[in-house]
Write a protein that holds these residues in place. Sequence first.
Motif, PDB file in Angstrom:
ATOM      1  N   LYS A 194       0.835  -1.206   0.000  1.00 53.34           N
ATOM      2  CA  LYS A 194       0.000   0.000   0.000  1.00 53.34           C
ATOM      3  C   LYS A 194       0.867   1.253   0.000  1.00 53.34           C
ATOM      4  O   LYS A 194       0.609   2.206  -0.735  1.00 53.34           O
ATOM      5  N   ALA A 195       1.914   1.257   0.819  1.00 54.31           N
ATOM      6  CA  ALA A 195       2.800   2.421   0.889  1.00 54.31           C
ATOM      7  C   ALA A 195       3.426   2.718  -0.465  1.00 54.31           C
ATOM      8  O   ALA A 195       3.562   3.894  -0.848  1.00 54.31           O
ATOM      9  N   ILE A 196       3.816   1.688  -1.206  1.00 58.09           N
ATOM     10  CA  ILE A 196       4.407   1.910  -2.529  1.00 58.09           C
ATOM     11  C   ILE A 196       3.442   2.651  -3.429  1.00 58.09           C
ATOM     12  O   ILE A 196       3.827   3.577  -4.166  1.00 58.09           O
ATOM     13  N   SER A 197       2.178   2.292  -3.386  1.00 51.78           N
ATOM     14  CA  SER A 197       1.180   2.931  -4.246  1.00 51.78           C
ATOM     15  C   SER A 197       0.943   4.391  -3.879  1.00 51.78           C
ATOM     16  O   SER A 197       0.299   5.124  -4.634  1.00 51.78           O
ATOM     17  N   LEU A 198       1.483   4.825  -2.746  1.00 53.18           N
ATOM     18  CA  LEU A 198       1.287   6.192  -2.257  1.00 53.18           C
ATOM     19  C   LEU A 198       2.542   7.054  -2.397  1.00 53.18           C
ATOM     20  O   LEU A 198       2.543   8.201  -1.952  1.00 53.18           O
ATOM     21  N   ILE A 199       3.589   6.528  -3.000  1.00 54.32           N
ATOM     22  CA  ILE A 199       4.853   7.268  -3.093  1.00 54.32           C
ATOM     23  C   ILE A 199       4.854   8.189  -4.302  1.00 54.32           C
ATOM     24  O   ILE A 199       4.534   7.763  -5.422  1.00 54.32           O
ATOM     25  N   ASP A 200       5.203   9.453  -4.095  1.00 46.07           N
ATOM     26  CA  ASP A 200       5.603  10.346  -5.181  1.00 46.07           C
ATOM     27  C   ASP A 200       7.102  10.119  -5.369  1.00 46.07           C
ATOM     28  O   ASP A 200       7.927  10.701  -4.649  1.00 46.07           O
ATOM     29  N   LEU A 201       7.462   9.262  -6.299  1.00 44.61           N
ATOM     30  CA  LEU A 201       8.870   8.918  -6.510  1.00 44.61           C
ATOM     31  C   LEU A 201       9.582  10.157  -7.051  1.00 44.61           C
ATOM     32  O   LEU A 201       9.206  10.685  -8.092  1.00 44.61           O
ATOM     33  N   CYS A 228      -4.043  27.808   3.720  1.00 45.91           N
ATOM     34  CA  CYS A 228      -3.819  27.225   2.392  1.00 45.91           C
ATOM     35  C   CYS A 228      -5.028  26.411   1.940  1.00 45.91           C
ATOM     36  O   CYS A 228      -5.393  26.443   0.753  1.00 45.91           O
ATOM     37  N   MET A 229      -5.665  25.702   2.851  1.00 43.55           N
ATOM     38  CA  MET A 229      -6.872  24.963   2.485  1.00 43.55           C
ATOM     39  C   MET A 229      -8.008  25.922   2.143  1.00 43.55           C
ATOM     40  O   MET A 229      -8.754  25.694   1.186  1.00 43.55           O
ATOM     41  N   MET A 230      -8.158  26.995   2.899  1.00 42.71           N
ATOM     42  CA  MET A 230      -9.176  27.993   2.570  1.00 42.71           C
ATOM     43  C   MET A 230      -8.970  28.563   1.169  1.00 42.71           C
ATOM     44  O   MET A 230      -9.937  28.887   0.463  1.00 42.71           O
ATOM     45  N   ALA A 231      -7.712  28.672   0.764  1.00 47.20           N
ATOM     46  CA  ALA A 231      -7.380  29.249  -0.542  1.00 47.20           C
ATOM     47  C   ALA A 231      -7.477  28.229  -1.676  1.00 47.20           C
ATOM     48  O   ALA A 231      -7.267  28.589  -2.836  1.00 47.20           O
ATOM     49  N   GLY A 232      -7.762  26.958  -1.355  1.00 43.67           N
ATOM     50  CA  GLY A 232      -8.027  25.986  -2.396  1.00 43.67           C
ATOM     51  C   GLY A 232      -6.967  24.939  -2.617  1.00 43.67           C
ATOM     52  O   GLY A 232      -7.004  24.227  -3.636  1.00 43.67           O
ATOM     53  N   ALA A 233      -6.013  24.771  -1.691  1.00 44.73           N
ATOM     54  CA  ALA A 233      -5.008  23.722  -1.850  1.00 44.73           C
ATOM     55  C   ALA A 233      -5.684  22.351  -1.842  1.00 44.73           C
ATOM     56  O   ALA A 233      -6.509  22.068  -0.981  1.00 44.73           O
ATOM     57  N   ASP A 234      -5.319  21.503  -2.808  1.00 42.10           N
ATOM     58  CA  ASP A 234      -5.854  20.147  -2.860  1.00 42.10           C
ATOM     59  C   ASP A 234      -5.121  19.227  -1.888  1.00 42.10           C
ATOM     60  O   ASP A 234      -5.677  18.235  -1.430  1.00 42.10           O
ATOM     61  N   PHE A 235      -3.853  19.542  -1.639  1.00 42.97           N
ATOM     62  CA  PHE A 235      -3.015  18.837  -0.664  1.00 42.97           C
ATOM     63  C   PHE A 235      -2.277  19.893   0.153  1.00 42.97           C
ATOM     64  O   PHE A 235      -1.979  20.975  -0.361  1.00 42.97           O
ATOM     65  N   ILE A 236      -1.957  19.556   1.383  1.00 45.32           N
ATOM     66  CA  ILE A 236      -0.953  20.322   2.116  1.00 45.32           C
ATOM     67  C   ILE A 236       0.219  19.384   2.378  1.00 45.32           C
ATOM     68  O   ILE A 236       0.035  18.216   2.688  1.00 45.32           O
ATOM     69  N   LYS A 237       1.420  19.915   2.227  1.00 42.67           N
ATOM     70  CA  LYS A 237       2.647  19.117   2.222  1.00 42.67           C
ATOM     71  C   LYS A 237       3.623  19.708   3.223  1.00 42.67           C
ATOM     72  O   LYS A 237       3.748  20.937   3.334  1.00 42.67           O
ATOM     73  N   THR A 238       4.349  18.864   3.916  1.00 43.42           N
ATOM     74  CA  THR A 238       5.211  19.356   4.999  1.00 43.42           C
ATOM     75  C   THR A 238       6.385  20.182   4.494  1.00 43.42           C
ATOM     76  O   THR A 238       6.627  21.280   4.990  1.00 43.42           O
ATOM     77  N   SER A 239       7.127  19.662   3.518  1.00 45.72           N
ATOM     78  CA  SER A 239       8.489  20.152   3.318  1.00 45.72           C
ATOM     79  C   SER A 239       8.914  20.065   1.868  1.00 45.72           C
ATOM     80  O   SER A 239       8.345  19.312   1.071  1.00 45.72           O
ATOM     81  N   GLY A 294      -5.968  16.474   0.797  1.00 47.05           N
ATOM     82  CA  GLY A 294      -4.927  15.471   0.922  1.00 47.05           C
ATOM     83  C   GLY A 294      -3.744  15.935   1.743  1.00 47.05           C
ATOM     84  O   GLY A 294      -3.586  17.125   2.042  1.00 47.05           O
ATOM     85  N   TYR A 295      -2.892  14.976   2.091  1.00 45.40           N
ATOM     86  CA  TYR A 295      -1.714  15.255   2.917  1.00 45.40           C
ATOM     87  C   TYR A 295      -0.495  14.554   2.339  1.00 45.40           C
ATOM     88  O   TYR A 295      -0.577  13.396   1.909  1.00 45.40           O
ATOM     89  N   LYS A 296       0.654  15.262   2.336  1.00 47.05           N
ATOM     90  CA  LYS A 296       1.893  14.686   1.825  1.00 47.05           C
ATOM     91  C   LYS A 296       3.055  15.019   2.755  1.00 47.05           C
ATOM     92  O   LYS A 296       3.522  16.150   2.775  1.00 47.05           O
ATOM     93  N   PRO A 297       3.534  14.053   3.542  1.00 49.01           N
ATOM     94  CA  PRO A 297       4.784  14.246   4.275  1.00 49.01           C
ATOM     95  C   PRO A 297       5.954  14.022   3.320  1.00 49.01           C
ATOM     96  O   PRO A 297       5.933  13.084   2.510  1.00 49.01           O
ATOM     97  N   GLY A 353       6.370  11.873  -0.082  1.00 48.62           N
ATOM     98  CA  GLY A 353       7.389  12.462  -0.933  1.00 48.62           C
ATOM     99  C   GLY A 353       8.716  11.791  -0.600  1.00 48.62           C
ATOM    100  O   GLY A 353       9.296  12.058   0.457  1.00 48.62           O
ATOM    101  N   ALA A 354       9.178  10.896  -1.467  1.00 47.76           N
ATOM    102  CA  ALA A 354      10.341  10.078  -1.093  1.00 47.76           C
ATOM    103  C   ALA A 354      10.998   9.486  -2.318  1.00 47.76           C
ATOM    104  O   ALA A 354      10.414   9.437  -3.403  1.00 47.76           O
ATOM    105  N   SER A 355      12.212   9.006  -2.130  1.00 48.55           N
ATOM    106  CA  SER A 355      12.898   8.230  -3.153  1.00 48.55           C
ATOM    107  C   SER A 355      13.511   6.989  -2.525  1.00 48.55           C
ATOM    108  O   SER A 355      13.199   5.854  -2.903  1.00 48.55           O
ATOM    109  N   SER A 356      14.360   7.167  -1.517  1.00 45.29           N
ATOM    110  CA  SER A 356      15.025   6.016  -0.903  1.00 45.29           C
ATOM    111  C   SER A 356      14.059   5.110  -0.145  1.00 45.29           C
ATOM    112  O   SER A 356      14.370   3.934   0.099  1.00 45.29           O
ATOM    113  N   LEU A 357      12.875   5.603   0.226  1.00 48.43           N
ATOM    114  CA  LEU A 357      11.890   4.781   0.926  1.00 48.43           C
ATOM    115  C   LEU A 357      11.548   3.536   0.123  1.00 48.43           C
ATOM    116  O   LEU A 357      11.437   2.436   0.685  1.00 48.43           O
ATOM    117  N   LEU A 358      11.395   3.676  -1.178  1.00 43.02           N
ATOM    118  CA  LEU A 358      11.008   2.538  -1.999  1.00 43.02           C
ATOM    119  C   LEU A 358      12.043   1.413  -1.923  1.00 43.02           C
ATOM    120  O   LEU A 358      11.690   0.239  -1.834  1.00 43.02           O
TER     121      LEU A 358
END
Length: 328
Positions: A63-70, A219-230, A262-265, A299-304
């Motif tokens: 499941k985690a793999i399907s959620l990775i922004d490589l 940011c959500m009030m302004a229309g962000a579809d996701f908020i992302k940490t970093s 949505g949320y993206k760490p 948001g990751a690369s080495s995680l995979l």
Amino acid sequence: MQTLTETKTQLPTLTYTRNPGMALDLDWVASVQANTSAIERRAASLGGRRSVKKDFQAAWLLKAISLIDLTTLSGDDTEGRVKRLCAKARQPVAPWMLDRLGLQGLTTGAVCVYHDMVGTAVRALEGSNIPVAAVSTGFPAGLSPYRLRIAEIGESVRAGAKEIDIVISRRHVLTGNWQALYDEMREMRAECGDAHVKAILATGELATLRNVARASLVCMMAGADFIKTSTGKENVNATLPVTLTMIRCIRDYQDRTGIKVGYKPAGGIAKAKDALLYLALMKDELGHPWLQPDLFRFGASSLLGDIERQLEHHLTGQYSAANRHAMG
């Protein structure tokens, strides 16, 4: 917790619903607080309470793999590197492992690159339904001239990016200029058109969890579809306390408006065991919808690579060398 059998029918299905935003409510923003000590205690408790093993762990790692922004966001990126990364996104796990696990068609959630590499990634992913995400607006600092930041969004969209990861102006948060942050985010969201926008807060530079919470809400009030940490370039990137703060803002926003955001760490999530903690927290706090790629990404690369190693250990009982699971 999911089993391996249940995961087989839950490969990435993108059913995005846009966040239209709302008028800036400064009274709501001012009322937002963050109990830092309580948040930190809650985050610290996760590691001791959440443990999945064997087939259950394998299911959650798939499941985690399907959620990775490589992701590749390096100054030495080349077309060849991006093409290899896209090939990895199409086939993130060795075919023999997927055969043993009884799973086919697994891909990552997206590929994330600099604007200059969007065209290369789009061509490499043609026919795969894997979206390309572009970092934009003067990434990572967001300090280029404003008109150029806006123009960069449009260029990335025209090049084929389906998702735009924008960086906010941190100074608006640090000075409490919520109207300026709202107006900036609103204009960037409009420039994205049909592309989905992820607002990067750069939480490691916002000083307090209260600032993180208020920036998330604006940011959500302004229309962000996701908020992302970093951006992944700060000294401190995604953490569990920051995640808890942000996803509770997402929950409050949904309670008030009925809209799911949505949320993206991103940044610093490199181990499979860390991914499991984030997934457990998302399910506990927001529920099953936030375990799908339209509402949650890593948001990751080495995680995979580490997830692949854990899956191979699950199948063979032995850990393989990390260089056997390279990104390209």
